[in-house]
Design an enzyme around this catalytic site. Sequence first.
Site, short mmCIF file in Angstrom:
data_model
loop_
_atom_site.label_atom_id
_atom_site.label_comp_id
_atom_site.label_asym_id
_atom_site.label_seq_id
_atom_site.Cartn_x
_atom_site.Cartn_y
_atom_site.Cartn_z
N ALA A 103 43.34 36.30 31.69
CA ALA A 103 44.02 34.66 31.97
C ALA A 103 43.41 33.92 33.01
CB ALA A 103 45.49 34.64 32.14
N GLU B 294 44.92 42.32 26.49
CA GLU B 294 46.33 42.04 25.90
C GLU B 294 46.09 41.15 24.55
OE1 GLU B 294 47.92 40.13 29.34
OE2 GLU B 294 49.72 41.42 29.33
N GLU C 297 45.91 43.22 36.70
CA GLU C 297 46.62 42.07 37.32
C GLU C 297 47.22 42.64 38.77
OE1 GLU C 297 46.69 43.22 34.24
OE2 GLU C 297 46.98 41.52 32.99
N1 CO8 Z 1 39.80 33.48 35.64
C1 CO8 Z 1 39.02 32.63 35.87
N2 CO8 Z 1 37.69 32.76 36.26
C2 CO8 Z 1 37.19 34.01 36.06
C3 CO8 Z 1 37.92 34.93 35.71
C4 CO8 Z 1 39.22 34.86 35.27
N3 CO8 Z 1 40.09 35.76 34.94
N4 CO8 Z 1 37.09 36.03 35.76
C5 CO8 Z 1 35.68 35.56 36.12
N5 CO8 Z 1 36.00 34.48 36.36
C6 CO8 Z 1 34.87 33.41 36.74
C7 CO8 Z 1 34.34 33.72 38.14
O1 CO8 Z 1 35.47 33.06 39.19
C8 CO8 Z 1 33.04 33.33 38.09
O2 CO8 Z 1 33.05 31.94 38.23
P1 CO8 Z 1 32.00 31.10 39.34
O3 CO8 Z 1 30.71 31.62 38.83
O4 CO8 Z 1 32.30 29.70 39.12
O5 CO8 Z 1 32.45 31.72 40.61
C9 CO8 Z 1 32.62 33.85 36.80
O6 CO8 Z 1 33.65 33.73 36.00
C10 CO8 Z 1 31.80 34.91 36.91
O7 CO8 Z 1 32.71 36.01 37.15
P2 CO8 Z 1 31.96 36.74 38.82
O8 CO8 Z 1 31.01 36.24 39.67
O9 CO8 Z 1 33.19 37.37 39.24
O10 CO8 Z 1 31.05 37.85 37.69
P3 CO8 Z 1 31.20 39.75 38.12
O11 CO8 Z 1 30.06 40.30 37.33
O12 CO8 Z 1 30.79 39.69 39.69
O13 CO8 Z 1 32.47 40.03 38.07
C11 CO8 Z 1 34.68 40.85 36.95
C12 CO8 Z 1 33.17 40.30 36.67
C13 CO8 Z 1 34.56 42.13 37.63
C14 CO8 Z 1 35.43 40.55 35.58
C15 CO8 Z 1 35.57 39.74 37.99
O14 CO8 Z 1 35.10 38.34 37.40
C16 CO8 Z 1 37.05 39.84 37.91
O15 CO8 Z 1 37.51 40.61 38.67
N6 CO8 Z 1 37.46 38.94 37.27
C17 CO8 Z 1 38.91 38.74 37.05
C18 CO8 Z 1 39.59 39.86 36.40
C19 CO8 Z 1 41.03 40.04 36.21
O16 CO8 Z 1 41.79 40.13 37.30
N7 CO8 Z 1 41.68 39.62 35.24
C20 CO8 Z 1 43.35 39.53 35.20
C21 CO8 Z 1 43.53 38.17 35.24
S1 CO8 Z 1 45.48 37.71 35.36
C22 CO8 Z 1 45.81 37.87 33.75
O17 CO8 Z 1 44.98 38.26 32.98
C23 CO8 Z 1 47.35 37.90 33.47
C24 CO8 Z 1 47.63 37.63 32.12
C25 CO8 Z 1 49.29 37.29 31.69
C26 CO8 Z 1 49.29 35.99 30.61
C27 CO8 Z 1 49.12 34.75 31.36
C28 CO8 Z 1 48.96 33.69 30.14
C29 CO8 Z 1 49.00 32.43 30.61
#
Ligand code: CO8
Length: 257
Positions: A65, A111, A131
């Site tokens: 998300a 999911e 999460e």
């Molecule tokens: N949300 C928003 N932006 C994101 C997300 C995300 N989930 N994941 C990555 N991005 C963005 C980063 O902020 C970054 O943006 P910017 O270039 O502007 O800084 C860009 O995408 C590239 O990401 P990274 O620079 O972090 O890339 P890396 O290769 O270094 O890392 C990862 C990749 C490991 C995937 C890392 O981005 C990461 O950990 N992302 C988050 C993963 C995460 O925690 N996901 C769970 C999110 S919570 C969730 O899904 C709850 C669901 C419940 C349902 C709710 C519905 C409303």
Amino acid sequence: MSDELIRLEREGPVAVVLLNRPKQLNALSGELMAALVETLRQLDEDRDVRAIVVGGNERAFAAGADIAELAAGTAISLYENRRIDAWDAIRAVRTPLVAAVSGFCLGGGCELAMLCDLIVASESATFGQPEINLGVLPGAGGTQRLTRAVGKAVAMDMILSGRTLSAREALGFGLVARVVAREAWLAEAKRVAADIAAKSPISVRLAKEAVDKAFEAPLAVGVEFERRAFYLARASDDATEGLNAFVEKRLPEFRGT
Ligand code: CO8
């Protein structure tokens, strides 16, 4: 709106729906989910669409998300805007959904993939429910569908510790149906979808419903549902055609009636 956030392609009876927020690793914003749900709803109404591939790009299926949106919102705004409820509409799609997963498939992304009927993963795919690292927990079915897919031990490990699975591990634990070479992630998913699309759409939809019942109903209820679905499928012209074609040693021609 949906033209930007969703790329839609058609290959005969197969529709290919690709999430298109590459800079954010396809983070599932409310806007993106609304576009996805609306696209799937329209495709589900099109009788010529017999299977749908849902994918991202090579780097990410979806990294969850949109965390910035979650950070900006409140519990009450989440409750009131009912965004997570929109995900239920995907579960209601009757056309088979094949998830084509390459790269990150995390949180809400995992999911979403699990909401599809089967997952084709590239060797590069990474599955996780991270999460817990954000101080929350899965909110779109992850604790339930992941546990049913991989069992309690691995689900607890992933959801409590944030452990991620490689594609091969996910295959071993039963989360994904097939693992393919990195470059074949979309082609193989399209091939699976085309195979499904070639079957009788009535029996395919009934079979999908019956398998889903295995997750939602006690065994006796599911078995009874399956029996009635079998009778219903037998009432179709396609069943008569399929059975006769075997007896007559020829290929069936399914018409969807
Ligand atoms: N949300 C928003 N932006 C994101 C997300 C995300 N989930 N994941 C990555 N991005 C963005 C980063 O902020 C970054 O943006 P910017 O270039 O502007 O800084 C860009 O995408 C590239 O990401 P990274 O620079 O972090 O890339 P890396 O290769 O270094 O890392 C990862 C990749 C490991 C995937 C890392 O981005 C990461 O950990 N992302 C988050 C993963 C995460 O925690 N996901 C769970 C999110 S919570 C969730 O899904 C709850 C669901 C419940 C349902 C709710 C519905 C409303």
